[in-house]
Design a protein around this motif. Structure first.
Motif, mmCIF file in Angstrom:
data_model
loop_
_atom_site.group_PDB
_atom_site.id
_atom_site.type_symbol
_atom_site.label_atom_id
_atom_site.label_comp_id
_atom_site.label_asym_id
_atom_site.label_seq_id
_atom_site.Cartn_x
_atom_site.Cartn_y
_atom_site.Cartn_z
ATOM 1 N N SER A 443 0.838 -1.199 0.000
ATOM 2 C CA SER A 443 0.000 0.000 0.000
ATOM 3 C C SER A 443 0.875 1.253 0.000
ATOM 4 N N ARG A 444 2.041 1.168 0.645
ATOM 5 C CA ARG A 444 2.946 2.316 0.571
ATOM 6 C C ARG A 444 3.444 2.518 -0.866
ATOM 7 N N TRP A 445 3.752 1.415 -1.533
ATOM 8 C CA TRP A 445 4.196 1.483 -2.939
ATOM 9 C C TRP A 445 3.157 2.222 -3.787
ATOM 10 N N ARG A 446 1.915 1.805 -3.633
ATOM 11 C CA ARG A 446 0.833 2.400 -4.406
ATOM 12 C C ARG A 446 0.632 3.878 -4.041
ATOM 13 N N ARG A 447 0.656 4.159 -2.729
ATOM 14 C CA ARG A 447 0.471 5.551 -2.276
ATOM 15 C C ARG A 447 1.580 6.452 -2.807
ATOM 16 N N GLU A 448 2.830 5.944 -2.699
ATOM 17 C CA GLU A 448 3.949 6.793 -3.118
ATOM 18 C C GLU A 448 3.921 7.029 -4.625
ATOM 19 N N PHE A 449 3.537 5.982 -5.369
ATOM 20 C CA PHE A 449 3.489 6.168 -6.822
ATOM 21 C C PHE A 449 2.419 7.198 -7.175
ATOM 22 N N LEU A 450 1.223 7.026 -6.604
ATOM 23 C CA LEU A 450 0.131 7.940 -6.944
ATOM 24 C C LEU A 450 0.414 9.361 -6.440
ATOM 25 N N ALA A 451 1.066 9.462 -5.306
ATOM 26 C CA ALA A 451 1.415 10.797 -4.801
ATOM 27 C C ALA A 451 2.404 11.462 -5.756
ATOM 28 N N ALA A 452 3.372 10.694 -6.253
ATOM 29 C CA ALA A 452 4.347 11.262 -7.190
ATOM 30 C C ALA A 452 3.669 11.655 -8.505
ATOM 31 N N LEU A 453 2.570 10.977 -8.813
ATOM 32 C CA LEU A 453 1.811 11.318 -10.028
ATOM 33 C C LEU A 453 0.954 12.558 -9.770
ATOM 34 N N GLY A 454 0.957 12.989 -8.521
ATOM 35 C CA GLY A 454 0.279 14.251 -8.191
ATOM 36 C C GLY A 454 -1.154 14.078 -7.773
ATOM 37 N N VAL A 455 -1.539 12.857 -7.370
ATOM 38 C CA VAL A 455 -2.942 12.671 -7.002
ATOM 39 C C VAL A 455 -3.134 12.380 -5.528
ATOM 40 N N GLY A 456 -2.066 12.004 -4.838
ATOM 41 C CA GLY A 456 -2.130 11.820 -3.388
ATOM 42 C C GLY A 456 -3.382 11.133 -2.909
ATOM 43 N N GLN A 457 -4.022 11.743 -1.953
ATOM 44 C CA GLN A 457 -5.177 11.132 -1.313
ATOM 45 C C GLN A 457 -6.482 11.387 -2.067
ATOM 46 N N GLU A 458 -6.423 12.205 -3.126
ATOM 47 C CA GLU A 458 -7.699 12.613 -3.737
ATOM 48 C C GLU A 458 -8.349 11.511 -4.571
ATOM 49 N N VAL A 459 -7.583 10.463 -4.948
ATOM 50 C CA VAL A 459 -8.167 9.393 -5.744
ATOM 51 C C VAL A 459 -9.210 8.682 -4.895
ATOM 52 N N HIS A 460 -10.365 8.491 -5.411
ATOM 53 C CA HIS A 460 -11.406 7.888 -4.599
ATOM 54 C C HIS A 460 -12.190 6.883 -5.414
ATOM 55 N N GLN A 461 -13.143 6.314 -4.791
ATOM 56 C CA GLN A 461 -13.952 5.315 -5.461
ATOM 57 C C GLN A 461 -14.735 5.942 -6.612
ATOM 58 N N ALA A 462 -14.830 5.155 -7.731
ATOM 59 C CA ALA A 462 -15.536 5.675 -8.912
ATOM 60 C C ALA A 462 -16.992 5.938 -8.578
#
Ligand code: ADQ
Length: 462
Positions: A443-462
């Motif tokens: 989960s850290r891998w996924r969080r860090e990748f998405l944060a680096a992509l600039g989306v951080g915590q904002e990605v949410h359920q569709a």
């Protein structure tokens, strides 16, 4: 708020635990947690007229969008350019690459077809995360259709040094395709450095002051994001009542004092013949291990339509037969070679029940088995991990016994050392390894990748 869209070659049935390989496990876990859309091939090959629209199903919080491949696409895209060109070359095996112009053409056309199908489902603010070598050109094809959002790419396998990368037909076009992403993730720092060198030496690339890299008029971020596992879940899976029974059964069935376990897809990158030869050397050089140590190798079939995979299968059967013939006895089989899939919970139990974990690929992006073996161990009486220096995992797991997998002598000595290692040392090594895999989990891998992509915590359920 953005929706997470994942594209990978295969879409796995995430509702069935045990059916998935490395990538599918990691991505499936991330999507289950966040919800979103997962796009890719359904694993079917059919020449009956297909709808250009993907087939949609849902699995928990995830919508699966799947397409099948035609016979020709399967031959030239999947078996061809992806698995007979990119896979060997990116694993430093130029000798096994089959260079064929039709492969590259179909690789490109499949990525175009996928881009059109995915394009029909994309919303403008979706965050798109594309996985692995099958889909290098997908973002470029989507951008050509006018999509302007952020695209991330993660390469699960190694990125080789320039001299090897340029052996790929179409390598310049591939680098250009990679520059359509905003973020490119690699398993290790060594892979990232290789990529940077390829871009600087073969695409007039420039390293910017902020660490990003520019070429073809675009500036992108390239970084290492070592993939992890879901440590807690795997650890729990190795500790159920059923797991205890499994371990008990393993110990009853074998007279071995020390069980060594290897679990790998039957792939020439995993170093299986070299491993068997090292085990033979162990029995020759340390005869006290006869009737005492057993190697259990679980190697499920994979990509059997590629010739190089049929070759390795024959070689392994020959080697295990020869070793069992030379050293086995009525009450002891030195190598137990299991050529099929095993449910994940059974694997977890076997890892916990075996005193030594043998992970000796000749080259591997990361290798999740190394981390799973550590996760499954008992803290009070842990087993010992032997790990190839050429697995990406070795960059962060140096308390394992790190070996050169080509050196049968060194691997045999390490097996001996692992089997006789004092409890205190085993505990120290295991505690350090466990702490690190726990801290750097999936989960850290996924969080860090998405944060680096600039989306951080904002990605949410569709
Ligand atoms: P793989 O080459 O498939 O993955 P690996 O990382 O070891 O290699 O993952 C294999 C997964 O499949 C593990 O979770 C393992 O437990 C499971 N598995 C193996 N044999 C099995 C069997 N017989 N039955 C059931 N499950 C089995 C690619 C790259 C790796 C990278 C991963 C993730 O090649 O380098 O670590 O993706 O990024």
């Amino acid at each position: 708020m953005s929706r997470l869209v994942v594209a990978s070659n295969r879409v796995a049935d995430i509702s069935k635990p045990g059916s998935a390989g490395g990538l599918a496990v990691a991505v499936g876990d991330a999507l289950q947690e966040l919800g979103g859309l997962w796009f890719g091939w359904d694993g079917e090959v059919t020449d009956t007229p297909r709808s250009p629209q993907p087939r949609l199903t849902t699995s928990g919080r995830v919508t699966l969008a799947m397409l099948s491949l035609s016979e020709e696409e399967y031959e030239n895209y999947y078996l061809g350019y992806a698995n007979s060109v990119l896979w060997p070359v990116l694993h430093y095996r130029l000798d096994l690459a089959e260079l064929d112009a039709a492969y590259l053409r179909t690789y490109r056309s499949v990525n175009q077809r996928f881009a059109h199908a995915l394009g029909g489902l994309l919303k403008p603010d979706d965050v798109v995360w594309i996985h692995d070598y099958h889909l290098f050109p997908l973002a470029a094809e989507l951008r050509a259709q006018g999509f302007g959002q952020r695209f991330g790419f993660f390469l699960h396998i190694p990125f080789p040094p320039p001299d090897m990368f340029v052996a790929l037909p179409g390598y310049e076009w591939l680098i250009r395709c990679i520059f359509s992403y905003d973020l490119v993730g690699f398993q290790t720092e060594a892979d990232r450095v290789n990529f940077q060198r390829v871009v600087q030496e073969h695409a007039d690339g420039v390293l910017e002051a902020d660490g990003r890299i520019s070429a073809f008029g675009r500036t992108i971020k390239a970084d290492a994001f070592p993939i992890g596992i879901d440590v807690e879940t795997f650890r729990a899976m190795a500790r159920t009542r059923k797991a205890d029974d499994q371990i008990e059964k393993l110990r009853r069935r074998t007279i071995a004092g020390v069980n060594i376990i290897g679990v790998d897809r039957l792939d020439y990158t995993k170093g299986l013949p070299e491993r068997f030869k090292a085990f033979r050397l162990l029995l020759e050089n340390y005869p006290e291990n006869r009737k005492y140590m057993t190697l259990m190798q679980i190697a499920p079939p994979t990509r059997e339509d590629v010739d190089a995979y049929a070759d390795i299968r024959m070689e392994l059967e020959g080697l295990s037969g020869a070793i069992n013939g030379a050293f086995g006895d009525i009450d002891w089989t030195p190598i137990r070679y299991i050529h099929r899939n095993v449910a994940r919970d059974v694997l977890a139990a076997l890892f916990r029940g075996c005193e030594v974990g043998l992970v000796t690929p000749l080259r591997d992006g990361m290798n999740l088995v190394a981390k799973e073996y550590v996760a499954a161990q008992d803290d009070e009486n842990p087993g010992v991990l032997i790990l190839s220096r050429f697995a990406g995992a070795a960059e962060t797991m140096d308390e394992a016994l790190v070996v050169n997998p080509y050196d049968a002598n060194e691997v045999a000595q390490s097996m001996q050392r692992a089997a006789t290692m004092p409890l205190e040392e085993r505990r120290e090594r295991h505690a350090a390894l466990y702490k690190r895999i726990e801290r750097h989990d999936v989960s850290r891998w996924r969080r860090e990748f998405l944060a680096a992509l600039g989306v951080g915590q904002e990605v949410h359920q569709a």
